[in-house]
Design a protein around this motif. Structure first.
Motif, PDB file in Angstrom:
ATOM      1  N   ARG A 138       0.815  -1.208   0.000  1.00 18.60           N
ATOM      2  CA  ARG A 138       0.000   0.000   0.000  1.00 18.60           C
ATOM      3  C   ARG A 138       0.853   1.265   0.000  1.00 18.60           C
ATOM      4  N   ASP A 139       1.984   1.218   0.749  1.00 20.09           N
ATOM      5  CA  ASP A 139       2.743   2.462   0.917  1.00 20.09           C
ATOM      6  C   ASP A 139       3.667   2.740  -0.257  1.00 20.09           C
ATOM      7  N   LEU A 140       3.592   1.943  -1.314  1.00 16.38           N
ATOM      8  CA  LEU A 140       4.470   2.227  -2.437  1.00 16.38           C
ATOM      9  C   LEU A 140       3.940   3.391  -3.264  1.00 16.38           C
ATOM     10  N   ASN A 141       2.653   3.595  -3.239  1.00 18.95           N
ATOM     11  CA  ASN A 141       2.099   4.767  -3.907  1.00 18.95           C
ATOM     12  C   ASN A 141       2.191   5.945  -2.946  1.00 18.95           C
ATOM     13  N   HIS A 142       2.836   7.011  -3.405  1.00 21.20           N
ATOM     14  CA  HIS A 142       3.100   8.091  -2.446  1.00 21.20           C
ATOM     15  C   HIS A 142       1.826   8.774  -1.990  1.00 21.20           C
ATOM     16  N   LYS A 143       0.747   8.589  -2.727  1.00 20.06           N
ATOM     17  CA  LYS A 143      -0.494   9.213  -2.273  1.00 20.06           C
ATOM     18  C   LYS A 143      -1.186   8.384  -1.207  1.00 20.06           C
ATOM     19  N   HIS A 144      -0.824   7.134  -1.074  1.00 24.49           N
ATOM     20  CA  HIS A 144      -1.441   6.265  -0.075  1.00 24.49           C
ATOM     21  C   HIS A 144      -0.393   5.768   0.899  1.00 24.49           C
ATOM     22  N   ARG A 145       0.595   6.591   1.213  1.00 26.30           N
ATOM     23  CA  ARG A 145       1.714   6.064   1.981  1.00 26.30           C
ATOM     24  C   ARG A 145       1.397   5.921   3.457  1.00 26.30           C
ATOM     25  N   TYR A 146       0.398   6.643   3.954  1.00 25.34           N
ATOM     26  CA  TYR A 146       0.089   6.559   5.378  1.00 25.34           C
ATOM     27  C   TYR A 146      -1.044   5.571   5.607  1.00 25.34           C
ATOM     28  N   ASP A 147      -1.116   5.107   6.834  1.00 28.56           N
ATOM     29  CA  ASP A 147      -2.176   4.184   7.223  1.00 28.56           C
ATOM     30  C   ASP A 147      -3.538   4.871   7.059  1.00 28.56           C
ATOM     31  N   PRO A 148      -4.563   4.152   6.585  1.00 28.95           N
ATOM     32  CA  PRO A 148      -5.859   4.810   6.358  1.00 28.95           C
ATOM     33  C   PRO A 148      -6.466   5.442   7.612  1.00 28.95           C
ATOM     34  N   VAL A 149      -6.287   4.784   8.769  1.00 22.38           N
ATOM     35  CA  VAL A 149      -6.813   5.370  10.004  1.00 22.38           C
ATOM     36  C   VAL A 149      -6.091   6.681  10.313  1.00 22.38           C
ATOM     37  N   VAL A 150      -4.764   6.647  10.136  1.00 21.35           N
ATOM     38  CA  VAL A 150      -3.976   7.854  10.414  1.00 21.35           C
ATOM     39  C   VAL A 150      -4.416   8.992   9.499  1.00 21.35           C
ATOM     40  N   GLU A 174     -37.337   7.265  17.198  1.00 25.75           N
ATOM     41  CA  GLU A 174     -35.889   7.027  17.283  1.00 25.75           C
ATOM     42  C   GLU A 174     -35.593   5.600  16.847  1.00 25.75           C
ATOM     43  N   VAL A 175     -34.723   5.461  15.876  1.00 29.58           N
ATOM     44  CA  VAL A 175     -34.404   4.130  15.355  1.00 29.58           C
ATOM     45  C   VAL A 175     -32.883   3.989  15.292  1.00 29.58           C
ATOM     46  N   PRO A 176     -32.336   2.886  15.805  1.00 29.64           N
ATOM     47  CA  PRO A 176     -30.879   2.702  15.680  1.00 29.64           C
ATOM     48  C   PRO A 176     -30.483   2.325  14.259  1.00 29.64           C
ATOM     49  N   MET A 177     -29.392   2.946  13.790  1.00 26.03           N
ATOM     50  CA  MET A 177     -28.888   2.637  12.450  1.00 26.03           C
ATOM     51  C   MET A 177     -27.439   2.147  12.582  1.00 26.03           C
ATOM     52  N   PRO A 178     -27.056   1.106  11.867  1.00 19.31           N
ATOM     53  CA  PRO A 178     -25.656   0.655  11.948  1.00 19.31           C
ATOM     54  C   PRO A 178     -24.729   1.630  11.235  1.00 19.31           C
ATOM     55  N   LEU A 179     -23.468   1.651  11.686  1.00 18.16           N
ATOM     56  CA  LEU A 179     -22.476   2.567  11.100  1.00 18.16           C
ATOM     57  C   LEU A 179     -21.408   1.784  10.353  1.00 18.16           C
ATOM     58  N   GLU A 180     -20.867   2.404   9.337  1.00 17.65           N
ATOM     59  CA  GLU A 180     -19.705   1.844   8.634  1.00 17.65           C
ATOM     60  C   GLU A 180     -18.465   2.036   9.507  1.00 17.65           C
ATOM     61  N   ALA A 181     -17.389   1.326   9.155  1.00 16.55           N
ATOM     62  CA  ALA A 181     -16.167   1.414   9.966  1.00 16.55           C
ATOM     63  C   ALA A 181     -15.644   2.850  10.019  1.00 16.55           C
ATOM     64  N   ARG A 182     -15.645   3.526   8.880  1.00 16.90           N
ATOM     65  CA  ARG A 182     -15.121   4.902   8.865  1.00 16.90           C
ATOM     66  C   ARG A 182     -15.999   5.828   9.685  1.00 16.90           C
ATOM     67  N   GLN A 183     -17.305   5.613   9.588  1.00 22.74           N
ATOM     68  CA  GLN A 183     -18.230   6.451  10.366  1.00 22.74           C
ATOM     69  C   GLN A 183     -18.031   6.231  11.857  1.00 22.74           C
ATOM     70  N   ARG A 184     -17.821   4.966  12.222  1.00 21.95           N
ATOM     71  CA  ARG A 184     -17.632   4.650  13.647  1.00 21.95           C
ATOM     72  C   ARG A 184     -16.380   5.350  14.165  1.00 21.95           C
ATOM     73  N   ARG A 185     -15.308   5.290  13.376  1.00 20.58           N
ATOM     74  CA  ARG A 185     -14.058   5.928  13.817  1.00 20.58           C
ATOM     75  C   ARG A 185     -14.222   7.442  13.919  1.00 20.58           C
ATOM     76  N   ARG A 186     -14.936   7.982  12.980  1.00 15.19           N
ATOM     77  CA  ARG A 186     -15.135   9.428  12.989  1.00 15.19           C
ATOM     78  C   ARG A 186     -15.885   9.850  14.249  1.00 15.19           C
ATOM     79  N   THR A 187     -16.974   9.130  14.557  1.00 14.44           N
ATOM     80  CA  THR A 187     -17.745   9.471  15.757  1.00 14.44           C
ATOM     81  C   THR A 187     -16.865   9.380  17.005  1.00 14.44           C
ATOM     82  N   ALA A 188     -16.123   8.281  17.102  1.00 14.78           N
ATOM     83  CA  ALA A 188     -15.289   8.095  18.301  1.00 14.78           C
ATOM     84  C   ALA A 188     -14.286   9.222  18.434  1.00 14.78           C
ATOM     85  N   PHE A 189     -13.648   9.590  17.328  1.00 13.58           N
ATOM     86  CA  PHE A 189     -12.616  10.617  17.451  1.00 13.58           C
ATOM     87  C   PHE A 189     -13.212  11.995  17.706  1.00 13.58           C
TER      88      PHE A 189
END
Lengths: 471, 334
Positions: B155-167, B253-268
């Motif tokens: 993944r890190d060989l492309n300079h545009k994707h060199r960092y970890d996606p979470v980072v 009020e209805v619970p909706m599931p979140l995607e992984a990116r959405q979950r991380r965004r909320t937590a941060f």
């Protein structure tokens, strides 16, 4: 009032001042006054005499939205100097990093040995303490990431140390300026010089940041009886004497004084130790004279003095007109500050060190004013060393300074640039062994980081390999 | 069915096959000598064969050579003997101690370099091979200083994707006023703080994600440390309000599931809320990152108030999960 006290009012207040500013004790008491609240003891209002208004505490709300309570910041404010000390804190160890097996420890001759070029060596504990005292470590360096402070011995290191050793053997003074691009390791080279000096029983005097002397951040006063007027910086001198005393304790207790120093307030008889002399600087008043006396003692011939290493980082800052003003409000040239003058005289070769030694200065590229004379002088010296045609003055520029050029007439210039790939490999293997570089160190990785780091600029390589995200 | 092989030793994976039906026709170009052993003249080619691949065209390409074409093993030596491009004096004696210690051995010696005269011979013979229509180069070795990369590319060989996606995601959340470079510096400082702070003491009441490594291993992998902290407090659901659907003007009020990116965004975002309320301790550029990093350590150690937010959110979701079967909602779904 005396002249020094008058000049103090020109100085910006600094947190490191040791003498508290005298508060004017004169209180003006007017015979009569119309403002009753300024009177010494205004009569207190008696509780209960006034009837509380019906609407006390209530206010009419005119707008729809309430205003937020003023003052976002709560809690205790930090003490003066506390925030700076947090910012400038030096951490030399990271207990998470893995200890590296098989690292050699620095010995007196290690860095002067050509065979040791391209190896990583660890600093012994005593030298670490001494270097910390003389403020050789910088907060921008990555010491805090590794288990123990270790450093790369590069080709330039071996070159500098062997020159220092030769000059001490011949009882000559090496006058050398380390210059080079940003984060190539100029300050690191000075640190290695200091470590070499401390291990070889040299007296080490270090001015860690030249800008502290010339940016009008420390107090100054004219030295009486000097013509043209020179200025002493007592607070800085006190700090410097204490650093010299702590770092060179073993040597100073062995050496004894050769002169009596009548100008000092404390009587130091001849044949008392230099430690006693250094200890006499207890407060900022007169600290410059103690430092001056110590310097005279170190310069005494025929007294078995050790070699001396005098270093300064950030040379540009002392090669310009300072931010201080004279009593007539004229700008003071940096070379009129006595401590700076001492250093530039050493660089120019005015002092003959009794047992030889070295005067090292490093330029700074991150934070430095432009100094055309210094740049020209250094490029001229460099051209003379290589035998090339030295560059000439720009005939249309008026920025040149003859005093600066005179002080840099006799220096050698050492240009520091990137490390070779062999050295890069050695230091990267150290990073990997510390657990901070999570990659196989092979030729491809070394070449990648070496190239990304601007052909082996060590600071850039550290950024590219040690930091997950390059800031 | 029989095969005619034209091949040579040590030349990569490019043999030429000449196929004939019902006979054995074998031309073996071995160590430079062409031997056409036996060619029968049985019926011509199979209907599926391309017309040009007959035996006569193969014979045109063959020649009998008395001399050997090349010493192939030497080519391999040339390929293996790599040195640093700009170091003329690369030798293995510069680091004599390295082999003694645990550190990996130093560079490959250059002593096996091939003399120039035979390099010419190799080049000539390679030209000769190319003239025969053979491929004399091993694409894995020749023409590349460091060989070909292994596919798929990391993944890190492309300079545009060199960092970890979470980072990358968290850095963008740290960004204010579009100053990405400053946010990246802050992120580097956060990771440095995690690297140098002592290993966290895990609170058993606040379990981290299952399968997380031992806390002593976290500081030396700060990206994992950060990811673990954020993923552990990330909520699984969010509450969605359908206006006026619950009857009487109340929202449903209805619970909706979140995607992984959405979950991380909320937590941060929750973490950032806590950080922004903390008083600053000092001055300088490291202070904001230090506060964020302290909060991340607090999350991993179970001291942070973000855990309560997550618990509250999950409690609301559990309470309102019956609303998923609400008749109004079903009607809307149809």
């Amino acid at each position: 009032m005396s002249v020094p006290t008058t000049l103090r009012c020109l100085v910006r207040p600094s947190v490191s001042r040791h003498v508290p500013r005298q508060v004017a004790a004169v209180v003006w008491a007017a015979p009569f006054s119309t403002s009753s609240s300024l009177a010494a003891n205004p009569p207190k209002k008696k509780a209960g005499t006034q009837v509380a208004s019906i609407r006390s505490g209530k206010k009419m709300q005119l707008g729809k939205f309430k205003k937020k309570a003023p003052g976002g910041r709560t809690g205790k404010a930090p003490l003066p100097g506390e925030r700076k000390s947090v910012r400038k804190r030096i951490q030399l160890s990271n207990s998470n990093a893995l200890p590296v097996q098989g690292l050699a420890e620095l010995t007196p001759e290690y860095m002067a040995d050509k065979r040791n070029a391209g190896t990583v060596v660890s600093l012994p504990g005593t030298v670490q303490d001494q270097l910390r005292v003389v403020e050789a470590f910088k907060p921008t360096q990555y010491w805090g990431m590794f288990r123990n402070p270790s450093m790369l011995v590069r080709a330039e290191t071996v070159d500098l140390m062997s020159r220092m050793q030769q000059s001490a053997e011949k009882k000559q003074t090496l006058k050398l300026v380390v210059s080079g691009d940003r984060i190539t390791g100029k300050s690191m080279l000075l640190l290695q010089g200091m470590a070499h000096g401390l291990l070889n029983d040299w007296i080490v005097i270090n001015i860690p940041e030249a800008q502290e002397l010339t940016t009008a951040s420390t107090e100054y006063a004219p030295i009486p009886g000097t013509n043209p007027v020179q200025y002493m910086q007592n607070n800085y001198a006190l700090k410097l004497v204490q650093a010299v005393r702590k770092a060179n304790e073993k040597l100073l207790t062995r050496l004894t004084t050769a002169y009596s120093h009548p100008e000092l307030p404390q009587n130091i008889p001849i044949n008392s130790t230099l430690m006693q002399l250094a200890n006499s600087a207890k407060e900022a008043d007169g600290a410059w004279f103690v430092f001056h006396a110590l310097w005279q003692e170190l310069m005494a011939k025929g007294q078995g003095r050790p070699p001396i290493l005098f270093t300064l980082d950030g040379l540009q800052h002392i090669m310009k007109v300072s931010d201080y003003r004279s009593a007539a409000f004229n700008p003071i040239h940096s070379h009129d500050l006595a401590l700076v003058r001492l250093f530039t005289d050493c660089l120019a070769g005015s002092y003959q060190f009794p047992a030889g030694g070295a005067v090292l200065a490093a330029t700074s590229r991150g934070n430095a004013p432009r100094t055309p004379s210094m740049e020209l002088a250094l490029s001229q010296r460099e051209a003379e060393q290589t035998g090339a045609e030295p560059p000439k003055h720009d005939p249309f520029s008026r920025d040149y300074d003859t005093r600066v050029e005179a002080s840099l007439k006799n220096v050698q210039v050492m240009k520091v640039s990137g490390v070779s790939k062999l050295e890069a490999r050695a230091v990267m293997e150290y990073w990997a062994a510390s657990g901070l570089l999570r990659k196989t160190v092979d030729e491809a990785t070394v070449t990648e980081k070496w190239t990304v780091g601007g052909h082996g600029v060590l600071g850039e390589m550290e950024r590219a390999s040690l930091l997950t995200m390059r800031p | 069915m029989c095969w005619a092989y034209l091949t040579r030793q040590n030349i990569g994976p490019s043999p030429i096959f000449l196929r004939r039906n019902g006979c054995s026709a074998r031309g073996l170009l071995s160590s430079g000598r062409a031997v056409v052993s036996q060619i029968s003249s049985n019926p011509p080619h199979a209907p599926t064969m391309p017309p040009r691949l007959n035996i006569w065209s193969a014979c045109q390409a063959l020649s009998v050579r008395p001399r050997s074409i090349a010493q192939w093993p030497q080519q391999c030596a040339a390929a293996q003997a790599r040195g640093f491009a700009n170091d003329r004096n690369t030798t293995s004696q510069r680091f004599p101690d390295q082999n003694a210690s645990n550190l990996p051995p130093f560079a490959i010696s250059l002593s096996a370099q091939v003399p120039a005269a035979s390099e010419n011979e190799i080049a000539l013979s390679q030209l000769q091979m190319a003239a025969y229509g053979l491929d004399p180069f091993d694409s894995k070795v020749d023409g590349h200083k460091f060989g070909m990369p292994d596919l798929p590319l990391p993944r890190d060989l492309n300079h545009k994707h060199r960092y970890d996606p979470v980072v990358v995601q968290i850095t963008k959340l740290l960004m204010r006023d579009g100053k990405l470079s400053k946010a990246q510096r802050d992120m580097a400082m956060i990771l440095n703080y995690l690297r140098t702070s002592p290993p966290p003491k895990i609170n058993p009441a606040r379990p981290l994600l299952p399968g997380s490594p031992a806390p002593s291993q976290l500081p030396l992998d700060p990206v994992l440390y950060l990811t673990l902290a954020i993923d552990s407090v990330a909520p699984l659901v969010r509450m969605r309000a359908y206006k006026g659907m619950a009857g009487g003007g109340r929202s449903l009020e209805v619970p909706m599931p979140l995607e992984a990116r959405q979950r991380r965004r909320t937590a941060f975002q929750w973490i950032l809320d806590v950080v922004n309320k903390k008083p600053t301790k000092g001055s300088g550029r490291a202070m904001f990152p230090n506060r964020v990093a302290e909060e991340i350590v607090a999350v991993v150690e179970g001291r942070s108030g973000v855990w309560d937010k997550r618990q509250l959110m999950h409690k609301q979701g559990t309470a309102a999960r019956a609303n998923l079967n609400h008749p109004q909602l079903r009607k809307k779904g149809q």
